[in-house]
Design a protein around this motif. Structure first.
Motif, mmCIF file in Angstrom:
data_model
loop_
_atom_site.group_PDB
_atom_site.id
_atom_site.type_symbol
_atom_site.label_atom_id
_atom_site.label_comp_id
_atom_site.label_asym_id
_atom_site.label_seq_id
_atom_site.Cartn_x
_atom_site.Cartn_y
_atom_site.Cartn_z
ATOM 1 N N GLU A 353 -1.066 -35.799 16.807
ATOM 2 C CA GLU A 353 -1.302 -37.023 16.252
ATOM 3 C C GLU A 353 -0.624 -37.214 14.893
ATOM 4 N N ARG A 354 0.000 -38.471 14.615
ATOM 5 C CA ARG A 354 0.581 -38.499 13.245
ATOM 6 C C ARG A 354 -0.450 -38.631 12.417
ATOM 7 N N ASP A 355 -0.517 -38.161 11.073
ATOM 8 C CA ASP A 355 -1.439 -37.909 10.209
ATOM 9 C C ASP A 355 -0.809 -38.095 8.618
ATOM 10 N N ALA A 356 -0.783 -39.230 8.154
ATOM 11 C CA ALA A 356 -0.382 -39.578 6.825
ATOM 12 C C ALA A 356 -0.998 -38.709 5.813
ATOM 13 N N LEU A 357 -2.332 -38.626 5.794
ATOM 14 C CA LEU A 357 -2.904 -37.882 4.702
ATOM 15 C C LEU A 357 -2.510 -36.198 4.798
ATOM 16 N N LEU A 358 -2.712 -35.848 5.970
ATOM 17 C CA LEU A 358 -2.024 -34.381 6.166
ATOM 18 C C LEU A 358 -0.607 -34.226 5.590
ATOM 19 N N SER A 359 -0.155 -35.257 6.124
ATOM 20 C CA SER A 359 1.554 -35.282 5.476
ATOM 21 C C SER A 359 1.689 -35.340 4.062
ATOM 22 N N ALA A 360 0.896 -35.974 3.413
ATOM 23 C CA ALA A 360 0.783 -36.209 1.866
ATOM 24 C C ALA A 360 0.325 -34.786 1.171
ATOM 25 N N LEU A 361 -0.528 -34.133 1.963
ATOM 26 C CA LEU A 361 -1.223 -32.677 1.314
ATOM 27 C C LEU A 361 0.097 -31.770 1.209
ATOM 28 N N TYR A 362 0.802 -31.815 2.683
ATOM 29 C CA TYR A 362 1.934 -30.885 2.644
ATOM 30 C C TYR A 362 3.184 -31.122 1.689
ATOM 31 N N VAL A 363 3.453 -32.577 1.443
ATOM 32 C CA VAL A 363 4.428 -32.920 0.590
ATOM 33 C C VAL A 363 3.818 -32.472 -0.962
ATOM 34 N N LEU A 364 2.627 -32.734 -1.180
ATOM 35 C CA LEU A 364 2.251 -32.266 -2.705
ATOM 36 C C LEU A 364 2.289 -30.646 -2.690
ATOM 37 N N GLU A 365 1.873 -30.137 -1.708
ATOM 38 C CA GLU A 365 2.029 -28.633 -1.812
ATOM 39 C C GLU A 365 3.569 -28.117 -1.821
ATOM 40 N N ALA A 366 4.559 -28.948 -1.292
ATOM 41 C CA ALA A 366 5.937 -28.799 -1.546
ATOM 42 C C ALA A 366 6.421 -28.772 -2.915
ATOM 43 N N ILE A 367 5.676 -29.913 -3.354
ATOM 44 C CA ILE A 367 6.233 -30.379 -4.832
ATOM 45 C C ILE A 367 5.618 -29.228 -5.799
ATOM 46 N N VAL A 368 4.371 -28.864 -5.550
ATOM 47 C CA VAL A 368 3.698 -27.932 -6.817
ATOM 48 C C VAL A 368 4.328 -26.466 -6.361
ATOM 49 N N GLU A 369 4.582 -25.928 -5.229
ATOM 50 C CA GLU A 369 4.830 -24.724 -5.076
ATOM 51 C C GLU A 369 6.640 -24.494 -5.172
ATOM 52 N N SER A 370 7.192 -25.456 -5.099
ATOM 53 C CA SER A 370 8.727 -25.478 -5.469
ATOM 54 C C SER A 370 8.949 -25.870 -6.913
ATOM 55 N N GLY A 371 8.143 -26.587 -7.608
ATOM 56 C CA GLY A 371 8.355 -27.149 -8.762
ATOM 57 C C GLY A 371 9.323 -28.000 -8.774
ATOM 58 N N LEU A 372 9.800 -28.595 -7.598
ATOM 59 C CA LEU A 372 10.882 -29.880 -7.584
ATOM 60 C C LEU A 372 10.424 -31.008 -7.696
ATOM 61 N N ASP A 373 11.052 -31.961 -8.070
ATOM 62 C CA ASP A 373 10.589 -33.501 -7.858
ATOM 63 C C ASP A 373 11.141 -33.630 -6.326
ATOM 64 N N LEU A 374 10.531 -34.536 -5.640
ATOM 65 C CA LEU A 374 11.205 -34.760 -4.038
ATOM 66 C C LEU A 374 12.511 -35.089 -4.342
ATOM 67 N N GLY A 375 12.978 -36.118 -5.017
ATOM 68 C CA GLY A 375 14.428 -36.399 -5.103
ATOM 69 C C GLY A 375 15.449 -35.044 -5.327
ATOM 70 N N GLU A 376 15.004 -34.046 -6.343
ATOM 71 C CA GLU A 376 15.890 -32.783 -6.466
ATOM 72 C C GLU A 376 15.481 -32.203 -5.226
ATOM 73 N N TYR A 377 14.395 -31.927 -4.205
ATOM 74 C CA TYR A 377 14.352 -31.023 -3.364
ATOM 75 C C TYR A 377 15.323 -31.661 -2.214
ATOM 76 N N TYR A 378 15.298 -32.902 -2.104
ATOM 77 C CA TYR A 378 16.330 -33.598 -1.245
ATOM 78 C C TYR A 378 17.597 -33.181 -1.389
ATOM 79 N N ARG A 379 18.155 -33.294 -2.594
ATOM 80 C CA ARG A 379 19.376 -33.151 -3.061
ATOM 81 C C ARG A 379 19.773 -31.473 -2.696
ATOM 82 N N TYR A 380 18.701 -30.764 -2.983
ATOM 83 C CA TYR A 380 18.951 -29.372 -2.606
ATOM 84 C C TYR A 380 19.236 -28.962 -1.212
#
Length: 478
Positions: A353-380
């Motif tokens: 099932e598509r789940d926006a809250l779980l997606s939000a948590l994974y996105v936040l985890e990606a930001i926190v653990e990479s130390g990158l802004d989402l835009g920076e991550y995309y450009r990387y």
């Protein structure tokens, strides 16, 4: 077949209609018992239960329609667990699986404007039922379901605690909470007056800065769809915040009306659709969580998705547009992630099932653990794959279904060989017509199945070329 039954049709995810015209108590009283019976016929041998979950979002009279569903379903002999409050649609899908129910009937119209309401049907496995099940519901509407000699039992439940507990266990929740509490990460959440309201606060604490959290059945005059045209307030608050705090990371997360679609805004107030988020999630979940499995994408998904998948030696499976096709694949294969360009993303580690809250948590985890802004991550990721592109989509209203038929016939009998001055080198017909062009850009022409609307999708090296190609397609259609 009665006219009222004959005119009820299920679309890509449920039955929807204008409140008081197509969507009425009378019609819902016809559909709900039949949906319960078809769920029983389909899944009783799997779960051995006669229980149906009934839930709702925050739309106009949604709780009243949900009570009507509960009453009509118990009247034909099924037991019902009725939600005590609004909740995300994926919370009800989770409840169906976790509570061993036949499935769930959810009163929601997802991302549609406020004049709409609808009914989503979920199976015992925790996802949308396949097309053959909704077709069977349509087929049995003319017959109906007789009242039971002994009505079923009706109880109530709170869908939030079990659901949020399940989501917390999927990520390093303590690390995300600490980043927010320390000021390393500032989180804005635009819940668009919908069912995501309060969700991130339950998971991460009261330092989440939620906007558009009050109930508004008119959705501020727009629609609860995570698109830039509805996000002016979020853009404004992020720009204002960045003027005063230039040190920490900032992100805005956006949720649609029933919280199964997501988008984001980075620290520079740039809009990021799931065309951007899905590649980031693929990279994060493989690199830092060690996940593996197939990537499932719809035909309208960005070419960056398979390129990032290839970096991690992951296979890709492509489907028609509609999350139900992704969910079907998730039930058959080991899937890491399945996602669609309109914002729906689901995970093999959870339910199909598509789940926006779980997606939000994974996105936040990606930001926190990479130390990158989402835009920076995309450009990387663009640099890693050598692939830079832009994307946009427009929905073009047509004068009538007859015009739709003429355009469809034209595509079938007069194949396009050139688009916006570029040669067509390939055409996919999984769902609509997806034309690959000489410069590796693509245009997809797809018709709505239920209304006179033409959907035009394009990915190209620059946003200027995207808009030129979409303008060409619009001119062709008109």
């Amino acid at each position: 077949m009665p006219v009222v039954a004959n005119s009820i049709k299920f679309g890509t995810d449920g039955w929807r209609g204008v409140i008081g015209e197509e969507f009425t108590f009378e019609r819902l009283a016809l559909v709900a018992p039949v949906a319960a019976k078809v769920l029983y016929d389909t899944y009783f041998s799997t779960v051995g239960s006669r229980t149906i979950i009934v839930g709702y979002d925050r739309r106009f009279m949604a709780e009243d329609f949900a009570r009507a569903v509960a009453d009509t379903v118990t009247a034909v002999g099924f037991d019902v667990l009725l939600s005590e409050t609004y909740a995300p649609t994926p919370a009800y899908s989770w409840a169906a699986k976790q509570l061993n129910a036949l499935g769930a009937l959810v009163i929601t119209a997802s991302h549609n404007p406020g004049t709409y309401l609808g009914l989503k049907v979920k199976g015992c496995f925790g996802g949308s039922v396949p097309p053959e099940v909704t077709k069977e519901i349509e087929a049995q509407l003319s017959v109906g379901v007789p009242l039971a000699a002994t009505p079923g039992k009706q109880g109530k439940f709170d869908p939030w605690p079990s659901y949020t507990e399940a989501l917390e266990g999927k990520v390093d929740i303590a690390k995300i909470r600490e980043a927010i509490a320390s000021g390393k990460l500032t989180l804005f959440a635009d819940v668009m007056h919908g069912a995501a309201a309060g969700g991130l606060a339950k998971l991460l604490g009261n330092q989440v800065k939620e906007i558009n959290s009050e109930r508004d059945p008119l959705f501020g005059g727009g629609a609860p769809e995570p698109l830039p045209k509805y996000l002016s307030k979020l853009f404004e608050v992020i720009k204002t915040h960045r003027e005063t705090d230039k040190l920490g990371l900032t992100v805005g997360l956006v949720f649609d009306g029933d919280c199964d679609r997501i988008a984001a805004v980075d620290g520079e107030a740039n809009f990021l659709s799931s065309q951007v988020l899905i590649p980031i999630l693929i990279d994060h979940l493989t690199l830092r969580r060690g996940f593996s499995g197939e990537i499932v994408k719809t035909v309208s998904g960005s070419d960056l998705m398979p390129l990032v998948a290839a970096l991690h030696n992951l296979s890709v499976f492509e489907t028609a547009v509609g999350y139900k096709y992704i969910a079907d694949r998730m039930l058959l294969a080991k899937v890491l992630l399945g996602g669609e360009e309109s914002g729906g993303i689901g995970y093999g580690s959870h339910i199909p099932e598509r789940d926006a809250l779980l997606s939000a948590l994974y996105v936040l985890e990606a930001i926190v653990e990479s130390g990158l802004d989402l835009g920076e991550y995309y450009r990387y990721l663009q640099k890693q794959t050598g692939f830079i592109s832009a994307y946009d989509r427009i929905d073009l209203p047509l004068a009538s279904m007859e015009v739709r038929s003429r355009l469809l016939q034209q595509l079938q009998t007069q194949p396009l060989t050139e688009i916006a001055g570029l040669a067509v080198i390939d055409c996919q017909t999984i769902d609509g017509y997806k034309y690959r062009l000489a410069d590796k850009s693509w245009l997809m022409i797809r018709f709505s199945g239920t209304e006179p609307v033409l959907r035009l999708y394009c990915e190209a090296p620059t946003i200027e070329q995207v808009h030129q190609t979409l303008a060409w397609a619009k001119h062709w259609a008109e």
